[in-house]
Design an enzyme around this catalytic site. Structure first.
Site, PDB file in Angstrom:
ATOM      1  N   ARG B   8     -33.799 -18.916  50.540  1.00  0.00           N
ATOM      2  CA  ARG B   8     -32.599 -18.590  51.641  1.00  0.00           C
ATOM      3  C   ARG B   8     -32.636 -17.411  51.617  1.00  0.00           C
ATOM      4  NH1 ARG B   8     -27.381 -16.232  48.314  1.00  0.00           N
ATOM      5  NH2 ARG B   8     -28.493 -15.366  45.769  1.00  0.00           N
ATOM      6  N   SER B  34     -23.869 -15.539  52.065  1.00  0.00           N
ATOM      7  CA  SER B  34     -24.653 -15.996  50.867  1.00  0.00           C
ATOM      8  C   SER B  34     -26.128 -16.428  51.673  1.00  0.00           C
ATOM      9  CB  SER B  34     -23.866 -17.344  50.178  1.00  0.00           C
ATOM     10  OG  SER B  34     -22.818 -17.031  49.626  1.00  0.00           O
ATOM     11  N   GLU B  55     -17.535 -28.059  58.215  1.00  0.00           N
ATOM     12  CA  GLU B  55     -18.972 -28.753  57.675  1.00  0.00           C
ATOM     13  C   GLU B  55     -19.647 -29.326  58.951  1.00  0.00           C
ATOM     14  OE1 GLU B  55     -17.338 -27.408  54.974  1.00  0.00           O
ATOM     15  OE2 GLU B  55     -17.848 -26.290  54.228  1.00  0.00           O
ATOM     16  N   PHE B  80     -22.412 -28.286  50.354  1.00  0.00           N
ATOM     17  CA  PHE B  80     -21.932 -29.477  52.267  1.00  0.00           C
ATOM     18  C   PHE B  80     -22.192 -29.370  53.391  1.00  0.00           C
ATOM     19  CE2 PHE B  80     -20.019 -25.286  49.338  1.00  0.00           C
ATOM     20  CZ  PHE B  80     -19.281 -26.233  48.778  1.00  0.00           C
ATOM     21  N   HIS B 106     -28.434 -22.945  48.446  1.00  0.00           N
ATOM     22  CA  HIS B 106     -28.055 -23.174  47.474  1.00  0.00           C
ATOM     23  C   HIS B 106     -28.091 -24.912  47.101  1.00  0.00           C
ATOM     24  CE1 HIS B 106     -26.673 -19.482  48.781  1.00  0.00           C
ATOM     25  NE2 HIS B 106     -25.523 -19.579  47.293  1.00  0.00           N
ATOM     26  N   ASP B 114     -21.453 -21.623  39.263  1.00  0.00           N
ATOM     27  CA  ASP B 114     -20.370 -21.823  40.262  1.00  0.00           C
ATOM     28  C   ASP B 114     -20.085 -22.897  39.596  1.00  0.00           C
ATOM     29  OD1 ASP B 114     -19.674 -20.148  42.129  1.00  0.00           O
ATOM     30  OD2 ASP B 114     -21.098 -21.291  43.635  1.00  0.00           O
ATOM     31  N   ARG B 164     -31.506 -20.829  45.863  1.00  0.00           N
ATOM     32  CA  ARG B 164     -30.062 -19.641  45.700  1.00  0.00           C
ATOM     33  C   ARG B 164     -31.314 -18.366  45.220  1.00  0.00           C
ATOM     34  NH1 ARG B 164     -26.508 -18.050  41.440  1.00  0.00           N
ATOM     35  NH2 ARG B 164     -25.556 -15.907  42.402  1.00  0.00           N
TER      36      ARG B 164
END
Ligand SMILES: Cc1ncc(C[n+]2csc(CCOP(=O)(O)OP(=O)(O)O)c2C)c(N)n1
Ligand SMILES: [Mg+2]
Lengths: 278, 310
Positions: B8, B34, B55, B80, B106, B114, B164
């Protein structure tokens, strides 16, 4: 419950929120602290819930639509006796029931959330099911102000207005911050109150950290017939920990050991000014 | 070469570089810190569009922008992007074959703490099932750079799966990537391991462990999941007779499935799919999750030996 007791519970919950995110060095303190006074009032005074019977069909329901505030919900449930407070140290850790976002197998959690915009729809579902069953439980849900950018929130708002779900009371934690900055700068969802009004809701506004105002709003929602109620809560993200207040970077980062100690000290100081622990 | 970077992070850095040489537009949905599009946003504020937490709206808006001839990168977490906005991607972007690149960060269980709501293990399956979509899954910093170069050159929708977790570099700045082509990282004729994304690192380790035990495994990095490198798969099947696939994704519909689709029509051989076995992820440190879900070099070795009856 008298306000002082509520304040002491809220202070404990704040400490537990910090402990929960400090333990795994991960989680969302800012939006947990902004919503924790509301959760205190709901779980200690308003909602018909029983920690010994968390799945009773007649219980009031709560949906944390802004699921990233899981530390606030878990800490409130622990303070209310749904599970031991010590469990909070396992938040977000491998093998713990206290998952990063709320899951239904945690005692007292009514539905899984974490993907923003979906919780309010689930709350609608619980409310309309209550109507179908002629059950008189009430449903409470809380949304983030950033969350209100999701289109699904407004589909749900239309639904609740259309079906006149007066057994539903939603709250918007209007702390003016999301991840990328100020809500108003990133993608302005305001006026939030007027939007809900247009969808057929009874709309109230109050200080989200004032128990008298919160109580008044919740009671007036209870007696309002024919429309769902939304209460726009004016809140401070990070409330109760001076260095976290109104700081966007405390959305999703955990305090280090020093910051953690400082935060706990601050809250303990505050508890002293209230005349000591419960 | 041995420094670590999350893909990322590489995505964000490369976008900022591409901003200098191309007129790309970058979009995000309140996750620019992020997804690392923040660097591009800082350098090129006029070409950065934040939709807020919306999104579905972002994907269809990106489609609209792309109709004017611009190349758009729309970024969010894989969950998402591919998940929340699946149908917008399908109907607004892929059906008209618009030039939208989806930077999906992610991905997989390595999201860690998470938990399941944020750990996308279905996105490869979703994205590769849509006509016109290209699905790319780079392993490290340099492959991410190369994948983005290829995505910009390609005219049409591309899904770029990113992680991530910081990853040890396997490649260097001389690495080149072509859509539809795999890269063989190790030669061997006893068995072939086909891996994608951040699992390539564990697979490479497994190859070395197997070698010590007298098993010569071929290792193919399949960063181009769609179109997939059929020739390399068929050749591997013919020459090594057994295939192990490794991915940080459900074994249903991901790389393993894509490889099996090729094999069962063209060159059936024994296969073991290593991936998330039809269950959700959970909270925890990535290393512990890899252990729990069998996404380790040790498990690749173990499963390979079982497959070979050794
Ligand atoms: C659908 C979806 N998109 C993105 C995210 C990532 N995310 C988690 S919290 C957050 C910001 C939320 O802001 P707000 O609703 O204002 O919450 P609060 O300020 O109360 O913490 C985002 C974008 C998510 N959880 N779900
Ligand atoms: Mg907010």
């Amino acid at each position: 419950m008298d306000n002082k007791q509520l304040m002491l519970h809220a202070a404990n919950i704040r400490k537990n929120i910090l402990t929960a995110v400090h333990a795994p060095k991960s989680g969302h303190p800012g939006g947990s602290l902004s919503v924790c006074d509301l959760l205190t009032l709901l779980y200690f005074e308003v909602m018909n819930v029983d920690p010994k019977n968390p799945t009773s069909s007649s219980r009031d329901r709560f949906v944390l639509s802004k699921g990233h505030a899981a530390p606030a919900l878990y800490s409130t449930l622990a303070e209310r006796g749904f599970f031991p407070t010590d469990d909070l140290c396992n938040f977000r850790k491998f093998g713990s029931i206290l998952q990063g976002h709320p899951v239904m197998y945690v005692p007292g959690v009514d539905v899984a959330t974490g993907s923003l915009g979906q919780g309010i729809s689930a709350a609608n579902g619980m409310a309309i099911a209550g109507k179908l069953d002629k059950s008189d439980y009430r449903v409470y849900t809380v949304l983030g102000d950033g969350e209100c950018q999701e289109g699904q929130v407004w589909e749900a708002a239309m639904f609740a207005g259309h079906y006149k779900l007066d057994n539903l009371c939603a709250f918007v934690d209007h702390n003016h911050l999301q991840i990328d900055g100020k809500v108003e700068d990133v993608m302005n969802p305001t006026p939030i109150d007027e939007k809900f009004k247009a969808f057929g809701w009874n709309v109230l506004t109050c200080d989200g950290h004032d128990f008298d105002q919160l109580r008044k709003a919740v009671n007036s929602a209870k007696s309002y017939i024919g429309k769902p109620t939304v209460v726009i809560l004016n809140t401070v993200k990070g409330k109760g920990v001076s260095f976290m207040e109104n700081q966007v970077n405390w959305h999703g980062s955990a305090p280090n050991d020093e910051q953690y100690k400082q935060a706990i000290d601050e809250i303990e100081q505050y508890i002293k000014t209230l005349g000591g622990a419960l | 070469m041995s420094n670590k970077m999350a893909t990322r992070e590489a995505y964000g850095k490369k976008l900022a570089m591409l901003g200098e040489t191309t007129d790309i537009i970058v979009m995000d949905a309140d996750l620019s810190g992020s997804t690392k599009t923040g660097e591009f946003a800082k350098k090129f504020p006029g070409r950065f569009i934040n939709t807020g937490i919306a999104e579905g709206n972002m994907m269809s808006t990106a489609a609209g922008i792309a109709t004017t001839g611009k190349t758009v990168f729309a970024s969010s977490f894989a969950m998402f992007a591919a998940g929340r906005a699946f149908e917008q991607i399908r109907n607004s972007i892929c059906y008209p074959k618009l030039n939208v690149k989806i930077g999906a960060t992610h991905a997989g269980i390595s999201v860690g703490e998470d938990g399941a709501t944020h750990q996308s293990i279905e996105d490869i399956a979703l994205m590769r099932s849509v006509p016109n979509m290209v699905v790319l899954s780079p392993v490290d910093q340099y492959e991410t750079y190369a994948v983005l170069d290829a995505a910009v050159k390609y005219d049409g929708p591309v899904y770029i799966r990113l992680a991530r977790l910081p990853i040890e570099n396997i490649y260097d700045e001389n690495y080149t990537f072509e859509i539809g082509k795999s890269h063989t990282l190790a030669d061997g004729n006893d068995v072939t391991i086909i891996a994608t994304g951040i699992m390539v690192g564990a697979a490479l380790q497994a190859v070395n462990m197997l070698k010590e035990q007298g098993i010569n495994a071929r290792l193919i990095n399949m960063a181009s999941i769609k179109p997939i490198d059929k020739d390399a798969i068929i050749k591997a099947a013919k020459e090594t007779k057994a295939i192990v696939t490794v991915e940080e994704h459900s074994i249903i519909g991901g790389l393993g499935s894509a490889v099996c689709e090729v094999l069962c029509e063209c060159e059936p051989v024994k296969v073991k799919r290593i991936g998330v076995e039809d269950r959700f992820g959970q909270s925890g440190k990535p290393e512990l999750l890899f252990e729990e879900y069998g996404l380790t070099a040790e498990n690749i070795v173990k499963q390979t030996k079982i497959l070979l009856n050794k």
